[in-house]
Design a protein around this motif. Structure first.
Motif, short mmCIF file in Angstrom:
data_model
loop_
_atom_site.label_atom_id
_atom_site.label_comp_id
_atom_site.label_asym_id
_atom_site.label_seq_id
_atom_site.Cartn_x
_atom_site.Cartn_y
_atom_site.Cartn_z
N GLN A 100 0.73 -0.95 -0.34
CA GLN A 100 -0.26 -0.10 -0.15
C GLN A 100 1.10 1.29 -0.29
O GLN A 100 1.90 1.74 0.73
CB GLN A 100 -1.01 -0.20 1.43
CG GLN A 100 -2.19 0.66 1.16
CD GLN A 100 -2.61 1.00 2.76
OE1 GLN A 100 -2.16 1.46 3.53
NE2 GLN A 100 -4.14 0.41 2.65
N VAL A 159 -10.83 2.08 -2.97
CA VAL A 159 -9.49 2.32 -3.37
C VAL A 159 -7.95 2.77 -2.83
O VAL A 159 -7.02 2.71 -2.87
CB VAL A 159 -9.10 1.93 -5.41
CG1 VAL A 159 -9.20 3.71 -5.62
CG2 VAL A 159 -7.35 1.52 -5.64
N ASN A 178 -4.32 0.97 -2.20
CA ASN A 178 -4.20 0.01 -2.33
C ASN A 178 -3.77 -0.15 -3.64
O ASN A 178 -3.77 0.12 -4.39
CB ASN A 178 -5.78 -1.04 -2.12
CG ASN A 178 -5.93 -0.39 -0.54
OD1 ASN A 178 -5.37 -0.45 0.20
ND2 ASN A 178 -7.58 -0.38 -0.89
N LEU A 183 -6.01 -7.60 0.66
CA LEU A 183 -7.32 -7.03 0.95
C LEU A 183 -8.16 -7.78 1.82
O LEU A 183 -9.01 -7.47 2.30
CB LEU A 183 -8.34 -7.07 -0.32
CG LEU A 183 -7.70 -6.53 -1.27
CD1 LEU A 183 -8.71 -5.73 -2.74
CD2 LEU A 183 -7.50 -3.99 -1.01
N SER A 201 -7.69 -3.01 -5.02
CA SER A 201 -6.33 -2.09 -5.16
C SER A 201 -6.00 -2.30 -6.92
O SER A 201 -6.96 -2.82 -7.85
CB SER A 201 -5.68 -3.79 -4.74
OG SER A 201 -5.60 -4.35 -5.23
#
Length: 234
Positions: A100, A159, A178, A183, A201
């Motif tokens: 991330q 996102v 992301n 997740l 993501s």
């Protein structure tokens, strides 16, 4: 008033959440102190910073958040190798972790504009323009800060989460995009306190691993354009 639009960029790599928070607080305090001095000497410039960081697994709860949105007890947190902090940004609960991109702009908004809503919208726009370079149509969701895909459909998914703190027009905290994040860690919270909406993501949307450094460069390009800023390596 003289405005300083130079922004010092620092990439902290992978860094513990609490250590990074303390680092942010120190910079924040320094900028606030510069503002006090500037009242007596208008030639003093206040500094601006932009921090990139990737955190180990961590859940953070904003000032207005509800701790019941964390669905794990202390033992379960330990089992997942995650930590939990109540912090001083706006917003509810969110997750940070490997894969991330977290961005923390610590700006004296008086160097740019004194409008916190405009600040949040430009941060969102920075991410929306970055996503567009990957063929993804990011949008805003009314009343919900951050960047989403397919808003207004049953498949709306977030996102990029955002939560900031501003005091005396100095900002801290920021956004979490992301990219290649796991997740599954979002299953342990009600993200941002919003039930029934998914999280996604770039990796999931595009079906491949994404070059994180490339995404960072795109974010910086759009950030500097939107804020009319000049980046310096801090």
């Amino acid at each position: 008033m003289k405005q300083n639009k130079k922004v010092y960029l620092q990439d902290l790599g992978n860094k513990d959440y609490k250590e990074t928070w303390d680092f942010q607080e120190n910079i924040f305090a320094k900028v606030v102190e510069q503002k006090k001095q500037k009242r007596e000497n208008s030639n003093i410039e206040t500094s601006n910073y932009f921090l990139f960081v990737e955190h180990p697994h961590v859940y953070t709860l904003g000032k207005s958040g509800d701790v019941s949105n964390l669905l794990l007890n202390e033992k379960q947190l330990q089992d997942k190798g995650a930590t939990f902090y109540k912090i001083n940004r706006g917003g509810d609960i969110t997750y940070h972790g490997p894969g991330q991109i977290v961005g923390y702009p610590i700006l004296d908004l008086e160097n740019f504009f004194t409008d916190i809503h405009k600040y949040l919208r430009l941060l969102e726009e920075t991410i929306i323009l970055t996503l567009a370079e990957y063929g993804l149509k990011g949008t805003r969701s009314e009343g919900e800060t951050g960047v989403w895909l397919d808003v207004g459909t049953p498949f709306a998914r977030k996102v990029c989460a955002m939560g900031v703190r501003a005091s005396r027009w100095v900002t801290m905290h920021g956004f979490a995009l992301n990219v290649n994040a796991d997740l599954g860690y979002f299953d342990n919270i009600i993200p941002c306190g919003i039930r029934g909406k998914g999280v996604t993501s770039l990796h999931v949307e595009l079906g491949k691993e994404i070059d994180v450094e490339e995404v960072k460069q795109k974010i910086l390009k759009h950030f500097t354009n939107l804020f009319e800023a000049t980046l310096l390596l801090g």
